[in-house]
Design a protein around this motif. Structure first.
Motif, PDB file in Angstrom:
ATOM      1  N   LEU A  35       0.684  -1.230  -0.488  1.00  0.00           N
ATOM      2  CA  LEU A  35      -0.188   0.155   0.525  1.00  0.00           C
ATOM      3  C   LEU A  35       0.888   0.641   0.146  1.00  0.00           C
ATOM      4  CD1 LEU A  35      -2.921  -1.484   2.506  1.00  0.00           C
ATOM      5  CD2 LEU A  35      -2.760  -0.473   0.867  1.00  0.00           C
ATOM      6  N   GLU A  38       2.560   2.130  -3.249  1.00  0.00           N
ATOM      7  CA  GLU A  38       1.279   2.665  -3.943  1.00  0.00           C
ATOM      8  C   GLU A  38       1.210   3.844  -4.256  1.00  0.00           C
ATOM      9  OE1 GLU A  38      -2.468   0.105  -4.021  1.00  0.00           O
ATOM     10  OE2 GLU A  38      -0.280  -1.736  -4.229  1.00  0.00           O
ATOM     11  N   VAL A  40       0.517   6.667  -0.194  1.00  0.00           N
ATOM     12  CA  VAL A  40      -1.055   6.862   0.774  1.00  0.00           C
ATOM     13  C   VAL A  40      -1.840   8.241   0.447  1.00  0.00           C
ATOM     14  CG1 VAL A  40      -0.198   4.956   1.858  1.00  0.00           C
ATOM     15  CG2 VAL A  40       0.874   7.526   1.820  1.00  0.00           C
ATOM     16  N   VAL A  93      -6.137  -2.409   5.397  1.00  0.00           N
ATOM     17  CA  VAL A  93      -6.211  -0.774   3.904  1.00  0.00           C
ATOM     18  C   VAL A  93      -5.748  -0.412   4.644  1.00  0.00           C
ATOM     19  CG1 VAL A  93      -8.818  -1.475   3.547  1.00  0.00           C
ATOM     20  CG2 VAL A  93      -8.498  -0.625   5.994  1.00  0.00           C
TER      21      VAL A  93
END
Length: 107
Positions: A35, A38, A40, A93
């Motif tokens: 995550l 990618e 945030v 998540v």
């Protein structure tokens, strides 16, 4: 003997009808690292006091792993950081942390 015998925090789970917060296992850490790689947040805005998200994706991912491992390794009752993986519908998540120094006051 299990991990919980030596590190009881590994069994910590906070649950709501929608979310689970837990000490991340290695698979959770890999998901958090992905995550971070990618991105945030909007690159035009820096919401953190440390600009760790300005690094290359692979460095961001590695930083997430190193940060969690460092927090685990430095844990002391008088000085700790608890970073929990946030899980929704079985998928990691995000993360939520809390920390304290001398939480119970000086001896």
């Amino acid at each position: 003997m299990t991990l919980l015998t030596h590190w009881p925090l590994a069994g910590l789970r906070l649950t709501t009808p929608r979310l689970e917060l837990r000490l991340p296992n290695l698979d959770d850490l890999a998901a958090l690292a992905s995550l971070a790689a990618e991105g945030v947040h909007d690159p035009a805005v820096q919401p953190f006091t440390v600009a760790w998200t300005d690094a290359a994706p692979e460095q961001c991912a590695r930083s997430v792993l190193q940060y969690h491992w460092r927090c685990w390794g430095e844990w002391q009752p008088e000085d700790w950081e608890l970073n929990l993986a946030v899980v929704r519908d079985g998928s990691v998540v995000g993360t939520q942390g809390i920390s304290a120094r001398e939480f119970f006051g000086p001896p």
